[in-house]
Enzyme design. Sequence first.
Site, PDB file in Angstrom:
ATOM      1  N   LYS A   1     -16.629  22.904 -45.539  1.00 42.94           N
ATOM      2  CA  LYS A   1     -17.798  23.311 -46.350  1.00 42.94           C
ATOM      3  C   LYS A   1     -17.575  24.364 -47.388  1.00 42.94           C
ATOM      4  O   LYS A   1     -18.222  24.333 -48.644  1.00 42.94           O
ATOM      5  CB  LYS A   1     -18.731  23.922 -45.161  1.00 42.94           C
ATOM      6  CG  LYS A   1     -20.198  24.045 -45.467  1.00 42.94           C
ATOM      7  CD  LYS A   1     -21.171  24.475 -44.250  1.00 42.94           C
ATOM      8  CE  LYS A   1     -21.269  23.619 -43.436  1.00 42.94           C
ATOM      9  NZ  LYS A   1     -21.692  24.266 -41.954  1.00 42.94           N
TER      10      LYS A   1
ATOM     11  N   ARG B   1     -22.863  30.153 -41.658  1.00 46.11           N
ATOM     12  CA  ARG B   1     -22.666  28.891 -41.557  1.00 46.11           C
ATOM     13  C   ARG B   1     -20.949  28.518 -40.979  1.00 46.11           C
ATOM     14  O   ARG B   1     -20.337  29.069 -41.633  1.00 46.11           O
ATOM     15  CB  ARG B   1     -22.995  27.963 -42.613  1.00 46.11           C
ATOM     16  CG  ARG B   1     -24.143  28.422 -43.200  1.00 46.11           C
ATOM     17  CD  ARG B   1     -24.403  27.592 -44.544  1.00 46.11           C
ATOM     18  NE  ARG B   1     -24.394  26.202 -44.389  1.00 46.11           N
ATOM     19  CZ  ARG B   1     -24.552  25.403 -45.564  1.00 46.11           C
ATOM     20  NH1 ARG B   1     -24.523  25.967 -46.645  1.00 46.11           N
ATOM     21  NH2 ARG B   1     -24.524  24.121 -45.322  1.00 46.11           N
TER      22      ARG B   1
ATOM     23  N   GLY C   1     -22.618  19.483 -36.235  1.00 40.84           N
ATOM     24  CA  GLY C   1     -23.402  19.799 -35.421  1.00 40.84           C
ATOM     25  C   GLY C   1     -22.490  20.290 -34.056  1.00 40.84           C
ATOM     26  O   GLY C   1     -23.310  20.755 -32.993  1.00 40.84           O
TER      27      GLY C   1
ATOM     28  N   MET D   1     -20.530  23.294 -34.195  1.00 42.95           N
ATOM     29  CA  MET D   1     -20.497  24.622 -34.022  1.00 42.95           C
ATOM     30  C   MET D   1     -22.078  25.255 -34.336  1.00 42.95           C
ATOM     31  O   MET D   1     -22.799  24.522 -34.762  1.00 42.95           O
ATOM     32  CB  MET D   1     -19.425  25.178 -35.035  1.00 42.95           C
ATOM     33  CG  MET D   1     -18.031  24.776 -34.145  1.00 42.95           C
ATOM     34  SD  MET D   1     -16.839  25.228 -35.234  1.00 42.95           S
ATOM     35  CE  MET D   1     -16.879  24.407 -36.565  1.00 42.95           C
TER      36      MET D   1
ATOM     37  N   ARG E   1     -19.720  16.374 -48.800  1.00 45.52           N
ATOM     38  CA  ARG E   1     -18.381  16.245 -47.990  1.00 45.52           C
ATOM     39  C   ARG E   1     -18.414  14.796 -48.430  1.00 45.52           C
ATOM     40  O   ARG E   1     -19.440  13.989 -48.319  1.00 45.52           O
ATOM     41  CB  ARG E   1     -18.403  16.572 -46.699  1.00 45.52           C
ATOM     42  CG  ARG E   1     -19.693  15.906 -45.903  1.00 45.52           C
ATOM     43  CD  ARG E   1     -19.801  16.305 -44.532  1.00 45.52           C
ATOM     44  NE  ARG E   1     -20.920  16.174 -43.780  1.00 45.52           N
ATOM     45  CZ  ARG E   1     -21.820  16.707 -42.777  1.00 45.52           C
ATOM     46  NH1 ARG E   1     -21.076  17.929 -42.540  1.00 45.52           N
ATOM     47  NH2 ARG E   1     -22.625  16.313 -42.579  1.00 45.52           N
TER      48      ARG E   1
ATOM     49  N   HIS F   1     -28.576  13.475 -35.591  1.00 49.26           N
ATOM     50  CA  HIS F   1     -27.164  13.596 -34.831  1.00 49.26           C
ATOM     51  C   HIS F   1     -26.743  12.355 -34.042  1.00 49.26           C
ATOM     52  O   HIS F   1     -25.732  11.784 -34.305  1.00 49.26           O
ATOM     53  CB  HIS F   1     -27.382  14.569 -33.577  1.00 49.26           C
ATOM     54  CG  HIS F   1     -26.308  14.802 -32.916  1.00 49.26           C
ATOM     55  ND1 HIS F   1     -26.071  14.379 -31.812  1.00 49.26           N
ATOM     56  CD2 HIS F   1     -25.194  15.356 -33.108  1.00 49.26           C
ATOM     57  CE1 HIS F   1     -24.980  14.333 -31.123  1.00 49.26           C
ATOM     58  NE2 HIS F   1     -24.470  15.319 -32.030  1.00 49.26           N
TER      59      HIS F   1
ATOM     60  N   ARG G   1       4.212 -15.252 -23.429  1.00 48.99           N
ATOM     61  CA  ARG G   1       4.551 -14.557 -21.670  1.00 48.99           C
ATOM     62  C   ARG G   1       4.495 -16.289 -21.142  1.00 48.99           C
ATOM     63  O   ARG G   1       3.361 -16.794 -20.732  1.00 48.99           O
ATOM     64  CB  ARG G   1       3.569 -13.861 -21.135  1.00 48.99           C
ATOM     65  CG  ARG G   1       3.331 -12.510 -21.727  1.00 48.99           C
ATOM     66  CD  ARG G   1       1.929 -12.043 -21.616  1.00 48.99           C
ATOM     67  NE  ARG G   1       1.945 -10.456 -21.801  1.00 48.99           N
ATOM     68  CZ  ARG G   1       1.021 -10.094 -22.754  1.00 48.99           C
ATOM     69  NH1 ARG G   1       0.291 -10.900 -23.686  1.00 48.99           N
ATOM     70  NH2 ARG G   1       0.974  -8.684 -23.141  1.00 48.99           N
TER      71      ARG G   1
ATOM     72  N   ARG H   1       9.117 -14.924 -24.138  1.00 45.56           N
ATOM     73  CA  ARG H   1       9.928 -14.169 -23.114  1.00 45.56           C
ATOM     74  C   ARG H   1       9.997 -15.249 -21.891  1.00 45.56           C
ATOM     75  O   ARG H   1       9.130 -15.658 -21.509  1.00 45.56           O
ATOM     76  CB  ARG H   1       9.158 -13.079 -22.763  1.00 45.56           C
ATOM     77  CG  ARG H   1       9.701 -12.028 -21.610  1.00 45.56           C
ATOM     78  CD  ARG H   1       8.791 -11.031 -21.274  1.00 45.56           C
ATOM     79  NE  ARG H   1       7.340 -11.548 -20.655  1.00 45.56           N
ATOM     80  CZ  ARG H   1       6.525 -10.526 -20.514  1.00 45.56           C
ATOM     81  NH1 ARG H   1       6.653  -9.101 -20.750  1.00 45.56           N
ATOM     82  NH2 ARG H   1       5.354 -10.979 -20.027  1.00 45.56           N
TER      83      ARG H   1
ATOM     84  N   GLU I   1      12.955  -2.133 -22.834  1.00 40.53           N
ATOM     85  CA  GLU I   1      11.874  -1.518 -22.100  1.00 40.53           C
ATOM     86  C   GLU I   1      12.014  -1.083 -20.884  1.00 40.53           C
ATOM     87  O   GLU I   1      11.134  -0.478 -19.832  1.00 40.53           O
ATOM     88  CB  GLU I   1      10.772  -3.003 -21.565  1.00 40.53           C
ATOM     89  CG  GLU I   1      11.488  -4.008 -20.688  1.00 40.53           C
ATOM     90  CD  GLU I   1      10.519  -5.226 -20.736  1.00 40.53           C
ATOM     91  OE1 GLU I   1       9.331  -4.927 -20.646  1.00 40.53           O
ATOM     92  OE2 GLU I   1      11.060  -6.334 -20.232  1.00 40.53           O
TER      93      GLU I   1
ATOM     94  N   SER J   1      12.970  -6.310 -29.167  1.00 43.65           N
ATOM     95  CA  SER J   1      11.542  -6.087 -29.114  1.00 43.65           C
ATOM     96  C   SER J   1      11.173  -4.933 -28.062  1.00 43.65           C
ATOM     97  O   SER J   1      11.598  -5.170 -26.854  1.00 43.65           O
ATOM     98  CB  SER J   1      10.910  -7.534 -28.679  1.00 43.65           C
ATOM     99  OG  SER J   1       9.613  -7.344 -28.919  1.00 43.65           O
TER     100      SER J   1
ATOM    101  N   GLY K   1       9.202  -3.304 -25.630  1.00 45.76           N
ATOM    102  CA  GLY K   1       8.069  -3.689 -24.561  1.00 45.76           C
ATOM    103  C   GLY K   1       7.548  -2.418 -24.195  1.00 45.76           C
ATOM    104  O   GLY K   1       8.138  -1.585 -23.163  1.00 45.76           O
ATOM    105  N   THR K   2       6.948  -1.648 -24.960  1.00 50.18           N
ATOM    106  CA  THR K   2       6.213  -0.230 -24.789  1.00 50.18           C
ATOM    107  C   THR K   2       5.410   0.129 -23.440  1.00 50.18           C
ATOM    108  O   THR K   2       5.330   0.990 -23.275  1.00 50.18           O
ATOM    109  CB  THR K   2       5.694   0.550 -26.083  1.00 50.18           C
ATOM    110  OG1 THR K   2       4.799  -0.546 -26.527  1.00 50.18           O
ATOM    111  CG2 THR K   2       6.705   0.762 -27.011  1.00 50.18           C
ATOM    112  N   ASN K   3       4.907  -1.197 -23.041  1.00 55.49           N
ATOM    113  CA  ASN K   3       4.083  -0.678 -21.899  1.00 55.49           C
ATOM    114  C   ASN K   3       5.114  -0.376 -20.647  1.00 55.49           C
ATOM    115  O   ASN K   3       4.959   0.659 -20.039  1.00 55.49           O
ATOM    116  CB  ASN K   3       3.314  -2.170 -21.555  1.00 55.49           C
ATOM    117  CG  ASN K   3       2.419  -2.431 -22.426  1.00 55.49           C
ATOM    118  OD1 ASN K   3       2.049  -1.737 -23.299  1.00 55.49           O
ATOM    119  ND2 ASN K   3       2.012  -3.697 -22.206  1.00 55.49           N
TER     120      ASN K   3
ATOM    121  N   CYS L   1       6.295  -5.352 -28.956  1.00 57.98           N
ATOM    122  CA  CYS L   1       5.236  -6.399 -28.384  1.00 57.98           C
ATOM    123  C   CYS L   1       4.400  -5.561 -27.269  1.00 57.98           C
ATOM    124  O   CYS L   1       3.749  -6.241 -26.586  1.00 57.98           O
ATOM    125  CB  CYS L   1       5.972  -7.687 -27.799  1.00 57.98           C
ATOM    126  SG  CYS L   1       7.084  -7.150 -26.485  1.00 57.98           S
TER     127      CYS L   1
ATOM    128  N   TYR M   1       8.660  -5.574 -37.427  1.00 61.32           N
ATOM    129  CA  TYR M   1       7.221  -6.139 -37.045  1.00 61.32           C
ATOM    130  C   TYR M   1       6.722  -5.456 -35.867  1.00 61.32           C
ATOM    131  O   TYR M   1       7.217  -4.904 -35.159  1.00 61.32           O
ATOM    132  CB  TYR M   1       7.250  -7.622 -36.936  1.00 61.32           C
ATOM    133  CG  TYR M   1       7.810  -8.135 -35.808  1.00 61.32           C
ATOM    134  CD1 TYR M   1       7.185  -8.177 -34.393  1.00 61.32           C
ATOM    135  CD2 TYR M   1       9.139  -8.368 -35.706  1.00 61.32           C
ATOM    136  CE1 TYR M   1       7.870  -8.549 -33.368  1.00 61.32           C
ATOM    137  CE2 TYR M   1       9.863  -8.909 -34.443  1.00 61.32           C
ATOM    138  CZ  TYR M   1       9.025  -9.037 -33.416  1.00 61.32           C
ATOM    139  OH  TYR M   1       9.517  -9.422 -32.181  1.00 61.32           O
TER     140      TYR M   1
END
Length: 913
Positions: free
Chosen positions: A28, A98, A107, A109, A349, A475, A595, A649, A781, A800, A802-804, A867, A887
């Site tokens: 602001k 302000r 809104g 603050m 803004r 709002h 899968r 897989r 993984e 690859s 397997g981030t889970n 993946c 990728y």
Amino acid sequence: MAETKYVYTWGAGKAEGDATMKPLLGGKGANLAEMSRIGLPVPAGFTITTEVCTYFYDNKKSYPPELKTQVEAAIKNAETIMGAKFGDPANPMLLSCRSGSRESMPGMMDTVLNIGINEKVVQALIKQSGNEHFAWDSYRRLIQMYGDVVLGLKPETKNDPDHFDEILDKAREHAKVEHEKDLSVDVLKDIVAQFKAVIKKHAGIEFPEDPMEQLWGCIGAVFGSWMNDRAMVYRRQYGIPHDWGTATNVQAMVFGNLGDDCATGVGLTRNCSVGLPGFCGDYLINAQGEDVVAGTRTPLRIEETLSKDAPEAYKQLDDIGHILEKHYKEVQDIEFTVQRGKVWMLQTRNAKRTGFAAVRIAVDLVNEGLIDVKTALEKRRIPADDLNQLLQPIFNPAAKAAASKTDAFLAKGINAGPGAATGQIVFHASDAEEMWNANNDAQLILVRKETSPEDLRGMKVAKGILTAFGGASSHAALVSRQMGKTCVCGCDKLSIDYEAGTVTVGGKVLKGGDWISVDGFTGEVFAGKIETSPSEVMDVLMGKLAPEKSEIYARYAQLMKWADEHRTLNVRANTESADAVASVALGAEGVGLCRTEHMFFDHLDEMREMIFSTTKVDREKALAKLLKFQRDDFTHLFKTMGDRPVTIRLLDPPLHEFLSEHHMHEDPTLGPKLAKTFGVTEEAVARRVEELKESNPMLGHRGCRLGIVYPEITAMQARAIIEAACAVKKSGVDCKPEIMIPLAGYKTEVDNQTAIIRETAEAVFAEQGVKVNYMVGTMIEVPRAAMTSAEIAKTAEFFSFGTNDLTQTCLGISRDDYKSFIGYYTENDIVPADPFQTIDQTGVGRLMKMSVEDGRSVRKDLKIGICGEHGGDPKSVYFCHEIGLNYVSCSPRRIPIARLAAAQAAVEGAKKK
Ligand code: ADP
Ligand code: MG
Ligand code: MG
């Protein structure tokens, strides 16, 4: 040593700061300075920097010693420019105080207006303005805001009394008028006296008569509001660091409530719901700033009536809009006040917008020559996640037409947040939150007279938001747009009774829990459920709608073309045969994860036959039956994907997923016994037992461990894949299978499986008389795989992530059980984000980085992808780009998001360098 500069002034075409100084001056303050610099009409004032906020919290809420004199000098400067004096009983200047942080937090603050009025000054205001009503109205507003903001009298929950509002309500009722503006001067005077009494009674002090004391009280309150609960919730949601701090802006007041040639409003240089060009917004004649956003009076539309109501002001505003867009090269969201025909700018803004508007505006600004393509792709212009809105369902036209014919139609409000939502009515944000916590599938519509920042938590979990008051800049509208929620506001036919828990329209009464449907595209509201149907973009992509029939699609396609031209990461789909066609339509450049077990669930008999086999011969017999199904599925998948790579897989889940132990071994008398002891029903006991159940991440006989102990499973799967590939190749498609080994942690595991696959492949090639190019790689993984990647890459031809599973095993947190504490963790800043949504960069990310570097140190051109679910999360996509993956692969619906995020990573990453 020169003293630190804590105060930056602006006014009369000059400013000490500018738009680049947001970290120090807040958005602001920086933009008020910038507007003043470029010659727009801005009331004089000054910014107290965010450094003071940091100092404030580091030093037990006190100020740097130099601040006082700097503030006094800045007030003098404003007095000179405005030709009036703060606190002067003859010619007073009033001030507003302000908040304003680096990123806008609408809104969240506090702001106090009309600072500097006391019993003497109010008389001066009457004399100068000749308008007694104005003077007393301004005075009562000051006392109310001071009480709420500085003295903390604002109600915090729905049960707290709002003393000021109660007095106003009574006065209005008594005078039989709808708005305060219609109250008489005598009544206003009486209200001022009553407000002062409220302060005395509930805050235990006299309302301060000294203007300087008022000002410092407000400055302290603004800095204090940085750490209020709703601001903290907001920052967590939008990833704004708590240590940025807010600036405080002190500014000479201009008045929109001096009479009917005055107004206050908020505007947009283009429509930010759908993106259409043209100035638009809300205004109220004879009102003060907060009236418009508070939603207490439903405002008029600038584009509809202002040019008739106040042609001079309309022209000034329209010109200012053009100047701003040219200067900022971005759609602006402005706040202004018209005082006796003259427009004053109070804020500008970059405008928040829906995904629809974001796409349209970015593409249009390029076509208008205001920005280039790279700028259009920036993530602050189109947060990649917002593309989701274009791919979301809308109401099924037939179902909606049917609903329109019956008496289900209730009313029409303002279409503030596009989308279609159907759900159960809930009136209070806290109730919504509770219901959602009990059931994450709850479909809720938050129905309110108006929303305020306290409702944020409830809005987050609601499918849609419906309000009775407030315009397109209220709002509710603003926050919904940001969250990408369906929202209809200003639906003034609704009469909402919080106490009775009902909403009444015409003769109809709906209760909490009843179903209601809101169309955020049109503003229509219906009783009951309405079926939804797919988005226009999806319809075009799936060939159900001609592309030239959809403007939304045209711009979407243009944007995606630009994104594809700029990104370096490839984007693949996590998909099986069934969704392959949709994946290609959404832009998949391959399959990153197929899968194989998904198809087994359709052939449970054969699968169980295999599980019950005790000898290898029996197992092979059962597997031979599965071979045919697998081969057919792969054939279809390869045909659909053509020459795009397809990663398959091998069997991953433990066998108990195909034959589970649902047998109850527990003592059968335990249930009734517990029920009796605790005086609850047996169902309640069962429910509680179910709630307590934890299923920890499966770390047993699964993944490559299956294929190693039962090599014939791997052999069968390899055969199915290679036979399908050979068949497809014979039909002229150059398919590219990538066979992926799950859950390996040792090179020897990869060696073992690779040998079986290669041996099988050679056999099939000999039988078929044709060869196919294929690769064998592994998932990374488990931490051990990441840590021994240099070893593993000697055998594996691709990686690859397997981030889970990698997240589960690295963090030791089970994704199936973490719901019970992750909310607490994110709300209390124990973790920066849900690690299963956004990659934990410092932990899991470190493993990934190490794995990439080590893997490529052995095999220079090692192809690496991801993946896990994270592949469709923009922040994680940026990270994958940064560490040099080839990728990302994600669920089909998130492919466009990943494509855009990948382009943003490339464009903005390049800028960083
Ligand atoms: P928020 O960040 O919640 O929008 P602001 O500080 O922008 O709070 O203040 C809200 C409104 O108060 C503004 O839009 C404007 O209408 C009014 N306002 C603030 N300062 C002044 C001023 N100096 N003169 C007239 N109106 C003001
Ligand atoms: Mg504002
Ligand atoms: Mg896994």
